[in-house]
Write an enzyme that holds these catalytic residues in place. Sequence first.
Site, PDB file in Angstrom:
ATOM      1  N   TYR A  32      70.169  53.837  40.093  1.00 49.40           N
ATOM      2  CA  TYR A  32      71.557  53.359  39.999  1.00 49.40           C
ATOM      3  C   TYR A  32      72.288  53.580  41.328  1.00 49.40           C
ATOM      4  CZ  TYR A  32      76.458  53.140  38.553  1.00 49.40           C
ATOM      5  OH  TYR A  32      77.787  52.836  38.460  1.00 49.40           O
ATOM      6  N   TYR A  34      70.919  53.992  44.265  1.00 47.59           N
ATOM      7  CA  TYR A  34      70.279  53.138  45.272  1.00 47.59           C
ATOM      8  C   TYR A  34      70.821  51.712  45.178  1.00 47.59           C
ATOM      9  CZ  TYR A  34      66.618  50.561  47.739  1.00 47.59           C
ATOM     10  OH  TYR A  34      65.943  49.720  48.600  1.00 47.59           O
ATOM     11  N   LEU A  81      36.067  30.674  59.524  1.00 49.25           N
ATOM     12  CA  LEU A  81      34.856  31.279  60.076  1.00 49.25           C
ATOM     13  C   LEU A  81      33.624  30.625  59.472  1.00 49.25           C
ATOM     14  CD1 LEU A  81      35.758  35.088  59.920  1.00 49.25           C
ATOM     15  CD2 LEU A  81      35.932  33.574  61.893  1.00 49.25           C
ATOM     16  N   LYS A 112      36.524  41.498  54.231  1.00 48.60           N
ATOM     17  CA  LYS A 112      37.105  40.168  54.031  1.00 48.60           C
ATOM     18  C   LYS A 112      37.958  40.253  52.763  1.00 48.60           C
ATOM     19  CE  LYS A 112      35.875  35.273  53.792  1.00 48.60           C
ATOM     20  NZ  LYS A 112      36.647  34.959  52.581  1.00 48.60           N
ATOM     21  N   ARG A 133      48.020  29.504  56.030  1.00 47.47           N
ATOM     22  CA  ARG A 133      47.042  28.900  56.925  1.00 47.47           C
ATOM     23  C   ARG A 133      47.088  27.375  56.852  1.00 47.47           C
ATOM     24  NH1 ARG A 133      42.051  26.833  56.547  1.00 47.47           N
ATOM     25  NH2 ARG A 133      40.805  26.891  58.455  1.00 47.47           N
ATOM     26  N   LYS A 307      29.333  36.568  53.074  1.00 48.37           N
ATOM     27  CA  LYS A 307      29.833  36.445  51.703  1.00 48.37           C
ATOM     28  C   LYS A 307      28.948  37.252  50.752  1.00 48.37           C
ATOM     29  CE  LYS A 307      33.284  33.457  52.103  1.00 48.37           C
ATOM     30  NZ  LYS A 307      33.339  32.248  51.291  1.00 48.37           N
ATOM     31  N   CYS A 401      45.991  34.255   8.828  1.00 50.84           N
ATOM     32  CA  CYS A 401      45.701  35.492   9.556  1.00 50.84           C
ATOM     33  C   CYS A 401      44.410  36.101   9.021  1.00 50.84           C
ATOM     34  CB  CYS A 401      46.858  36.475   9.411  1.00 50.84           C
ATOM     35  SG  CYS A 401      46.501  38.097  10.121  1.00 50.84           S
ATOM     36  N   CYS A 419      50.458  35.317  13.795  1.00 53.01           N
ATOM     37  CA  CYS A 419      50.749  35.764  12.433  1.00 53.01           C
ATOM     38  C   CYS A 419      52.167  36.315  12.462  1.00 53.01           C
ATOM     39  CB  CYS A 419      49.769  36.859  12.011  1.00 53.01           C
ATOM     40  SG  CYS A 419      50.275  37.722  10.505  1.00 53.01           S
TER      41      CYS A 419
END
Length: 674
Positions: A32, A34, A81, A112, A133, A307, A401, A419
């Site tokens: 609060y 903050y 790459l 990676k 990118r 990879k 159900c 349900c």
Amino acid sequence: MSVKDEINKLIETINYHNERYYNQDSPEISDYEYDKLMKELISLEEEHPELKRIDSPTNRVGGKPLDKFNQIVHKTPMLSLSNAFSEQDLRDFDKRVQEYVGENVEYVVEFKIDGLSVGLTYNNGEFEKGATRGDGVVGEDISQNLMTVKSIPLKINDKKELIVRGEVYISKDNFRKVNEQQEEQEQPLFANPRNLAAGSLRQLDPKLTAKRPLDIFVFNMENIEEYDLESHSESLEYLEKLGFSVSQSYKVCKSIDEVIEHIEYWTDNRGNLDYEIDGMVIKVNNIKQRDEMGYTAKSPRWAIAYKFPAEKKKTKIVDIIVEVGRTGTITPSAILEPVRLAGTTVSRATLHNEDYIREKDIKINDTVLVQKAGDIIPQVLEVIKEERTGDEIDFKMPEKCPVCSEPTIRLEGEAAVKCINMSCPAQIRRGIIHFVSRDAMNIDGLGESIITLLLNEKIIQDVSDLYYIKKEDVVDLERMGEKSADNLINSIEKSKENDLWRLINGLGIKFIGVKAAKILAYNFKDLDEVISATSEQLEELEEFGSIMANSVVEFFKEDKNMNVINKLKNVGVNTKSLDNTGEKVEKIFEGMKIVLTGTLPTLKRNDAKEMIEKRGGKATSSVSKSTTFVLAGEEAGSKLTKANDLGIKVIDEERFLELLKLSSKDEVKAVLES
């Protein structure tokens, strides 16, 4: 004090409290207080926009929504790459490198990271822009969203133009937490951490991005030629000095054999990381050698991406079952012929909902490919239709159900079948499981099987009945016995002392999870105040909207719910907030990063973590140079090995419990250094 000085003072104060909260896990003021500081700063910046600083913490909470993303032409193309999939591919790469620059080659091997690749541009020491990118030449301007990522510095001690490349990601732990929030709010779950990170960065409203716990690792200076640096490893050290987050796992290797050995280690141990990696990147370290090798049209000749083998396996769906959750949602799951996947045996996979089954045309007896989404949630990736034999069976969601036989419904615009019988035994069971869970009342010894037994034996009918259990009620239950019965009764009794937020979360109010429960417990002194609060009062709380507020009000209008609460009160369950009245604990671990690994003799991992965090420490999931010490139990594994390699202090549970008796951080440091 001038307005400029006032703004600077507020920024300094807020940054100090951000450091205490985010990096030291040792806040000095309430949420609060903050928020009041932030609102004051926002107000001054709106009145005097010419005085707003680029590194203002208000930039971290997100600006106005965008209509669309603008495009940015990358000053330095963000090339992809070339890939390696085997040891031979790596040796062929090494051979090509040596043909260009000779045998004296040093490589840097990095993770990676499985996230979203971004480019960051700084000018005159300030963050200028950031982009995806895209196609490598043109990307999307996501500057506002990137400014909300707390691990991206907005000011750096470098006046040159600096172009940095990094990967924005979300940790496995935070991914789980976000999906738990999605589930609580009955929203679709995210498939994996990468999708969540990418989707969060591409939100047109930066305020939504700011709510997501995103992180970044930077891994390249795109304009390194403008700096007096001789190697890539030097550039990583320089970026770290500037305040960027650099993965500590990179390794300088003297030969391709060393590269392969390092890759083999992480192929086997990547599951221990708290974030996703889908491979390793190998780069020539020497900058002059890189310049000699140059680029192809698509990628640098001096780097390659290895990879990891795809974590996919073929198996068969032998059945599809449904389960009823605590809010009534009926979720289908595939029962599989067991298969080893990502280090564990998988025998079932989520099918999410009816739409997912239709979209993928999934049938019982189908042969399918399964994978672990984000190495966490097993899911059916695709049906191998060419292997169908004609014995496959269509699946339909139940019209009644499966537990209480009441009709199910599917509301317009929703994917979930539900349900709506509030007295459905399955919902009651799931509600009790939630009530005793780690993030609610945290009652040890009450697993799902015990709860099922208690319900079947009519010992309990709702959560309040747990507190009326006597030892003689449970001692003769299957897998119980004298000691387990004593432990269970003690654990239930201990939970009566929990803080109010745990009780609120445990009650299972729709749309109210851990964070909202803590907000309620902080703003109201006891449960009675929460019960008597109006929806208007609740909507004034930070992050509370009308849906959450109305859900709280409606929950406490139900006689059934109030009966449970009255029974909890009568038996002595705490209903007061302990936020400002709880026992004071010295912050003896303040600023320390502590890693837990292995099985401890007496302490549960979550209890040890809570002890650390309560005393100002940060319980982290991976060992790095910044780790203060490692608390290790039996079968500690790779984290212990890495700690020893890095010279990090390792202690056992007995030593840890001795530390808890100390009264200051200096005393702890002295013991650790002895």
